[in-house]
Scaffold this motif. Structure first.
Motif, PDB file in Angstrom:
ATOM      1  N   HIS A  78       0.695  -0.998  -0.372  1.00  0.00           N
ATOM      2  CA  HIS A  78       0.878   0.119  -0.121  1.00  0.00           C
ATOM      3  C   HIS A  78       1.341   1.219  -0.090  1.00  0.00           C
ATOM      4  CE1 HIS A  78      -3.895   2.318   0.646  1.00  0.00           C
ATOM      5  NE2 HIS A  78      -2.765   3.173   1.550  1.00  0.00           N
ATOM      6  N   GLY A  79       1.167   1.814  -1.139  1.00  0.00           N
ATOM      7  CA  GLY A  79       1.555   3.054  -1.081  1.00  0.00           C
ATOM      8  C   GLY A  79       2.941   2.560  -1.042  1.00  0.00           C
ATOM      9  N   ASP A  80       4.721   2.982   0.054  1.00  0.00           N
ATOM     10  CA  ASP A  80       5.567   2.334  -0.056  1.00  0.00           C
ATOM     11  C   ASP A  80       5.643   1.643   0.995  1.00  0.00           C
ATOM     12  OD1 ASP A  80       6.397   4.942  -1.823  1.00  0.00           O
ATOM     13  OD2 ASP A  80       7.127   5.875  -0.507  1.00  0.00           O
ATOM     14  N   ARG A  81       3.797   1.260   1.808  1.00  0.00           N
ATOM     15  CA  ARG A  81       4.465   0.180   2.789  1.00  0.00           C
ATOM     16  C   ARG A  81       4.325  -1.125   2.180  1.00  0.00           C
ATOM     17  NH1 ARG A  81       0.455   1.982   7.229  1.00  0.00           N
ATOM     18  NH2 ARG A  81       1.615   0.888   8.334  1.00  0.00           N
ATOM     19  N   ALA A  82       4.662  -2.299   2.974  1.00  0.00           N
ATOM     20  CA  ALA A  82       4.908  -3.668   2.612  1.00  0.00           C
ATOM     21  C   ALA A  82       4.590  -4.773   3.892  1.00  0.00           C
ATOM     22  CB  ALA A  82       5.836  -4.024   2.083  1.00  0.00           C
ATOM     23  N   LEU A  83       3.437  -5.203   4.007  1.00  0.00           N
ATOM     24  CA  LEU A  83       3.319  -6.296   4.809  1.00  0.00           C
ATOM     25  C   LEU A  83       3.825  -7.351   4.379  1.00  0.00           C
ATOM     26  CD1 LEU A  83       2.113  -6.998   7.964  1.00  0.00           C
ATOM     27  CD2 LEU A  83      -0.749  -7.494   5.933  1.00  0.00           C
ATOM     28  N   LEU A  84       4.065  -8.585   4.571  1.00  0.00           N
ATOM     29  CA  LEU A  84       3.952 -10.260   4.593  1.00  0.00           C
ATOM     30  C   LEU A  84       2.739 -10.845   5.305  1.00  0.00           C
ATOM     31  CD1 LEU A  84       5.551 -12.156   1.957  1.00  0.00           C
ATOM     32  CD2 LEU A  84       7.508 -12.268   3.981  1.00  0.00           C
ATOM     33  N   ILE A  85       2.089 -12.054   4.480  1.00  0.00           N
ATOM     34  CA  ILE A  85       1.199 -12.728   5.115  1.00  0.00           C
ATOM     35  C   ILE A  85       2.431 -14.242   5.102  1.00  0.00           C
ATOM     36  CG2 ILE A  85      -0.907 -13.584   5.630  1.00  0.00           C
ATOM     37  CD1 ILE A  85      -1.966 -11.312   4.597  1.00  0.00           C
ATOM     38  N   ASP A  86       2.410 -14.735   5.927  1.00  0.00           N
ATOM     39  CA  ASP A  86       3.184 -15.759   5.901  1.00  0.00           C
ATOM     40  C   ASP A  86       4.528 -15.794   5.262  1.00  0.00           C
ATOM     41  OD1 ASP A  86       1.470 -17.317   7.385  1.00  0.00           O
ATOM     42  OD2 ASP A  86       0.172 -17.624   5.300  1.00  0.00           O
ATOM     43  N   ALA A  87       5.759 -16.451   5.567  1.00  0.00           N
ATOM     44  CA  ALA A  87       7.024 -16.451   5.948  1.00  0.00           C
ATOM     45  C   ALA A  87       7.814 -17.801   4.868  1.00  0.00           C
ATOM     46  CB  ALA A  87       7.659 -15.837   6.931  1.00  0.00           C
TER      47      ALA A  87
END
Length: 314
Positions: A78-87
């Motif tokens: 979302h824009g410059d932001r980043a989330l990761l779901i599971d690795a």
């Protein structure tokens, strides 16, 4: 007479793990980031099934007679932001063991695939876990190449509170105390319904594990207050990343088929039934992390039974 459809081009995507796949949901981009793959023995993994069940559904089995499943994570930007779901599973692999429900399993590609998407692991602000099985926490505990620490140096590790408080129960499924201890300094527990990232909310869905979580991602980004408790965004779309509530598209039509490692098979089957109903709703897309090369999809109806209908993703 049953027709063998395993070589039908329309079924080919069920026989291989997915590559990188992306969808745009309004201001938010979601991308499946592969780490590796695993083969699942159909009757071992779904012990409520019979040989006759699979003889009637050959399109779900690859040439070796296994269910093909990918392993990876879901990147949410979302824009410059980043989330990761599971690795993912991390940089390790194991051959099939006779009699096991799990065939050959391999990981290790997630960081390279993040790099191909223009994201370094240091840019991930949080890793949110659906649950703490080993094929979902790999890169969060395993040291990164050339380092003695995991790759996600800036990230909080977001875990549903009941999953973390009952984490001792996961040791029976291969998540060692040592690996859980490695996660602990970065863990922040989450509550049901909590917004953890613009437009991303936690939903507790216990069954596969005591504190398994799904993530509902809506197209509008920052919470506008217009969403109902189910995460519906009037006029927009939502994606439900349902983790290991389902492992294969075949379960869409058979939610009563629980997986061998489910902590509570009755509870997990109940959630699958409700989830299949939700995925029929307009504007709703599902994300199945282990769903071969059909990770994004909707639920439709064929022959009076619910079926997974893949959504085109670049």
């Amino acid at each position: 007479m049953t027709t063998d459809t395993r070589h039908d081009p329309a079924s080919a995507r069920l026989h291989r793990p997915s590559g990188i796949r992306s969808l745009q949901l309004g201001e938010t981009k979601v991308t499946y980031v592969p780490d590796g793959a695993v083969q699942l023995t159909p009757r071992g993994w779904l012990p409520g099934t019979t040989d006759e069940d699979w003889a009637a559904r050959p399109e779900y089995l690859d040439d070796t007679g296994h269910l093909a499943a990918g392993i990876g994570g879901l990147l949410v930007e979302h824009g410059d932001r980043a989330l990761l779901i599971d690795a993912g599973f991390g940089p390790q692999s194991f051959p099939a063991e006779p009699g096991s429900a799990i065939g050959a399993i391999r990981g290790g590609a997630l960081l390279d695939n993040l790099a191909a998407l223009g994201r370094g692991p240091g840019e991930i602000e949080a890793v949110a876990f659906t649950h703490l099985h080993t094929d979902h926490i790999g890169w969060a505990w395993h040291p990164a190449p050339g380092s003695d620490a995991p790759a996600f140096t800036r990230a909080d590790y977001l875990v549903a509170e009941p999953e973390w408080s009952q984490r001792h129960l996961l040791e029976a499924h291969g998540t060692s105390k040592e690996r859980l201890d490695a996660l602990a300094p970065k863990v922040r527990t989450t509550t049901d319904g909590e917004e953890i990232f613009p437009g991303v909310r936690v939903r507790f869905v216990p069954g596969h594990t005591p504190g398994h979580a799904a993530y509902v991602i809506t197209s509008g980004g920052q919470d506008s207050g217009r969403r109902d408790p189910g995460g519906r965004d009037p006029g927009g779309q939502r994606l439900i990343a349902f983790g290991d509530a389902l492992h294969s598209p075949v379960q869409i039509g058979h939610p009563e088929w629980s997986a061998a490692p489910d902590h509570d098979s009755v509870q997990s089957a109940d959630f699958r039934r409700r989830l299949v109903g939700e995925l029929r709703e307009p504007g709703t897309i599902g994300f199945g992390i282990h769903f071969a090369d059909v990770v994004f999809g909707r639920v439709g109806t064929e022959g009076g039974r619910a079926v997974w209908q893949p959504v085109d993703a670049s």
